[in-house]
Write a protein that holds these residues in place. Sequence first.
Motif, PDB file in Angstrom:
ATOM      1  N   PHE A  49       0.874  -1.084   0.299  1.00  0.00           N
ATOM      2  CA  PHE A  49      -0.083  -0.176  -0.493  1.00  0.00           C
ATOM      3  C   PHE A  49       0.536   1.579   0.196  1.00  0.00           C
ATOM      4  CE2 PHE A  49       0.715  -2.033   4.105  1.00  0.00           C
ATOM      5  CZ  PHE A  49       1.097  -0.432   5.204  1.00  0.00           C
ATOM      6  N   LEU A  50       1.913   1.167   0.624  1.00  0.00           N
ATOM      7  CA  LEU A  50       3.003   1.952   0.590  1.00  0.00           C
ATOM      8  C   LEU A  50       3.657   2.564  -1.216  1.00  0.00           C
ATOM      9  CD1 LEU A  50       5.197   2.057   3.631  1.00  0.00           C
ATOM     10  CD2 LEU A  50       2.827   3.668   2.746  1.00  0.00           C
ATOM     11  N   TYR A  51       3.341   1.514  -2.163  1.00  0.00           N
ATOM     12  CA  TYR A  51       3.629   1.903  -3.820  1.00  0.00           C
ATOM     13  C   TYR A  51       3.591   3.044  -3.996  1.00  0.00           C
ATOM     14  CZ  TYR A  51       2.843   0.774  -8.715  1.00  0.00           C
ATOM     15  OH  TYR A  51       3.005   0.493  -9.673  1.00  0.00           O
ATOM     16  N   VAL A  52       4.495   3.539  -4.991  1.00  0.00           N
ATOM     17  CA  VAL A  52       4.265   4.707  -5.717  1.00  0.00           C
ATOM     18  C   VAL A  52       4.696   4.728  -7.337  1.00  0.00           C
ATOM     19  CG1 VAL A  52       5.541   6.909  -5.967  1.00  0.00           C
ATOM     20  CG2 VAL A  52       5.922   6.069  -3.715  1.00  0.00           C
ATOM     21  N   PRO A  53       3.985   4.405  -8.041  1.00  0.00           N
ATOM     22  CA  PRO A  53       3.779   4.144  -9.233  1.00  0.00           C
ATOM     23  C   PRO A  53       4.861   4.823 -10.095  1.00  0.00           C
ATOM     24  CG  PRO A  53       2.237   5.641  -8.957  1.00  0.00           C
ATOM     25  CD  PRO A  53       2.760   5.431  -7.616  1.00  0.00           C
ATOM     26  N   GLY A  54       5.476   4.093 -11.028  1.00  0.00           N
ATOM     27  CA  GLY A  54       6.348   4.862 -11.886  1.00  0.00           C
ATOM     28  C   GLY A  54       5.913   5.631 -12.869  1.00  0.00           C
ATOM     29  N   PRO A  55       7.182   6.403 -13.638  1.00  0.00           N
ATOM     30  CA  PRO A  55       6.382   7.392 -14.545  1.00  0.00           C
ATOM     31  C   PRO A  55       4.866   7.011 -15.272  1.00  0.00           C
ATOM     32  CG  PRO A  55       8.660   7.323 -14.239  1.00  0.00           C
ATOM     33  CD  PRO A  55       8.319   6.254 -14.087  1.00  0.00           C
ATOM     34  N   GLY A  56       5.440   5.793 -16.282  1.00  0.00           N
ATOM     35  CA  GLY A  56       4.695   6.061 -16.967  1.00  0.00           C
ATOM     36  C   GLY A  56       3.219   5.377 -16.030  1.00  0.00           C
ATOM     37  N   GLN A  57       2.867   5.064 -15.053  1.00  0.00           N
ATOM     38  CA  GLN A  57       1.616   4.723 -14.249  1.00  0.00           C
ATOM     39  C   GLN A  57       0.968   5.743 -13.594  1.00  0.00           C
ATOM     40  OE1 GLN A  57       4.264   1.011 -12.363  1.00  0.00           O
ATOM     41  NE2 GLN A  57       2.751   0.098 -14.131  1.00  0.00           N
ATOM     42  N   ARG A  60      -2.800   7.383 -14.771  1.00  0.00           N
ATOM     43  CA  ARG A  60      -3.160   6.380 -14.457  1.00  0.00           C
ATOM     44  C   ARG A  60      -3.747   5.786 -13.280  1.00  0.00           C
ATOM     45  NH1 ARG A  60      -1.506   0.213 -16.813  1.00  0.00           N
ATOM     46  NH2 ARG A  60       0.606   1.192 -16.652  1.00  0.00           N
ATOM     47  N   PHE A  61      -2.290   6.353 -11.955  1.00  0.00           N
ATOM     48  CA  PHE A  61      -3.105   5.831 -10.734  1.00  0.00           C
ATOM     49  C   PHE A  61      -3.824   7.696 -10.096  1.00  0.00           C
ATOM     50  CE2 PHE A  61      -1.756   7.041  -6.168  1.00  0.00           C
ATOM     51  CZ  PHE A  61      -1.165   5.645  -5.645  1.00  0.00           C
ATOM     52  N   ARG A  62      -2.901   8.134 -10.493  1.00  0.00           N
ATOM     53  CA  ARG A  62      -4.083  10.193 -10.284  1.00  0.00           C
ATOM     54  C   ARG A  62      -5.586   9.849 -10.775  1.00  0.00           C
ATOM     55  NH1 ARG A  62       0.570  12.353 -13.006  1.00  0.00           N
ATOM     56  NH2 ARG A  62      -0.393  12.865 -14.941  1.00  0.00           N
ATOM     57  N   ASP A  63      -5.809   9.070 -11.814  1.00  0.00           N
ATOM     58  CA  ASP A  63      -7.726   8.671 -12.869  1.00  0.00           C
ATOM     59  C   ASP A  63      -7.930   7.932 -11.411  1.00  0.00           C
ATOM     60  OD1 ASP A  63      -6.526  10.147 -15.036  1.00  0.00           O
ATOM     61  OD2 ASP A  63      -6.429   8.496 -16.545  1.00  0.00           O
ATOM     62  N   ALA A  64      -7.440   6.856 -10.969  1.00  0.00           N
ATOM     63  CA  ALA A  64      -7.822   6.258 -10.399  1.00  0.00           C
ATOM     64  C   ALA A  64      -8.270   6.597  -9.172  1.00  0.00           C
ATOM     65  CB  ALA A  64      -7.319   5.189 -10.113  1.00  0.00           C
ATOM     66  N   GLN A  65      -6.909   7.931  -8.928  1.00  0.00           N
ATOM     67  CA  GLN A  65      -7.572   8.249  -6.832  1.00  0.00           C
ATOM     68  C   GLN A  65      -8.711   9.143  -7.483  1.00  0.00           C
ATOM     69  OE1 GLN A  65      -3.287  10.574  -6.565  1.00  0.00           O
ATOM     70  NE2 GLN A  65      -4.174   9.022  -4.721  1.00  0.00           N
ATOM     71  N   ALA A  66      -8.800   9.840  -8.715  1.00  0.00           N
ATOM     72  CA  ALA A  66     -10.472  11.029  -9.339  1.00  0.00           C
ATOM     73  C   ALA A  66     -10.954   9.515  -8.429  1.00  0.00           C
ATOM     74  CB  ALA A  66      -9.943  11.642 -10.107  1.00  0.00           C
ATOM     75  N   HIS A  67     -11.377   9.125  -9.181  1.00  0.00           N
ATOM     76  CA  HIS A  67     -12.671   8.205  -9.658  1.00  0.00           C
ATOM     77  C   HIS A  67     -13.596   7.689  -8.369  1.00  0.00           C
ATOM     78  CE1 HIS A  67     -15.452   5.485 -11.043  1.00  0.00           C
ATOM     79  NE2 HIS A  67     -15.330   4.789 -10.317  1.00  0.00           N
ATOM     80  N   LEU A  68     -11.700   7.271  -7.731  1.00  0.00           N
ATOM     81  CA  LEU A  68     -12.670   6.625  -6.390  1.00  0.00           C
ATOM     82  C   LEU A  68     -12.728   8.042  -5.158  1.00  0.00           C
ATOM     83  CD1 LEU A  68      -9.763   4.801  -5.367  1.00  0.00           C
ATOM     84  CD2 LEU A  68     -12.187   4.278  -5.084  1.00  0.00           C
ATOM     85  N   GLN A  69     -12.484   9.264  -5.050  1.00  0.00           N
ATOM     86  CA  GLN A  69     -12.724  10.697  -4.405  1.00  0.00           C
ATOM     87  C   GLN A  69     -14.480  10.809  -4.742  1.00  0.00           C
ATOM     88  OE1 GLN A  69      -9.896  13.233  -5.758  1.00  0.00           O
ATOM     89  NE2 GLN A  69      -9.080  12.921  -3.390  1.00  0.00           N
ATOM     90  N   LYS A  70     -15.188  10.874  -6.290  1.00  0.00           N
ATOM     91  CA  LYS A  70     -16.196  10.829  -6.755  1.00  0.00           C
ATOM     92  C   LYS A  70     -16.948  10.471  -6.200  1.00  0.00           C
ATOM     93  CE  LYS A  70     -14.567  13.239 -11.589  1.00  0.00           C
ATOM     94  NZ  LYS A  70     -14.668  12.731 -13.161  1.00  0.00           N
TER      95      LYS A  70
END
Length: 73
Positions: A49-57, A60-70
């Motif tokens: 859970f402390l995973y930090v995505p690489g540059p290519g991801q 996708r990580f930000r999009d997933a976070q935004a979706h969860l917040q909505k």
Amino acid sequence: QKKTYPKAFKKEVVQFYERNHTISETLKKYGIAESTLFDWKRKYDEEHFLYVPGPGQRKRFRDAQAHLQKTEQ
């Protein structure tokens, strides 16, 4: 019969993919199905859970976070 893989192998596959290799490169190299890769990746991400995505991801990580917040609102 369902094939089982050692946890170390699953981790190696996910980490290979996360090092900015394509899905097709990863599937070809390890001989697994796309659904298997993403199942392993989801489980890996949950365990780290402390995973930090690489540059290519990051997008996708930000999009997933935004979706969860909505969905939480």
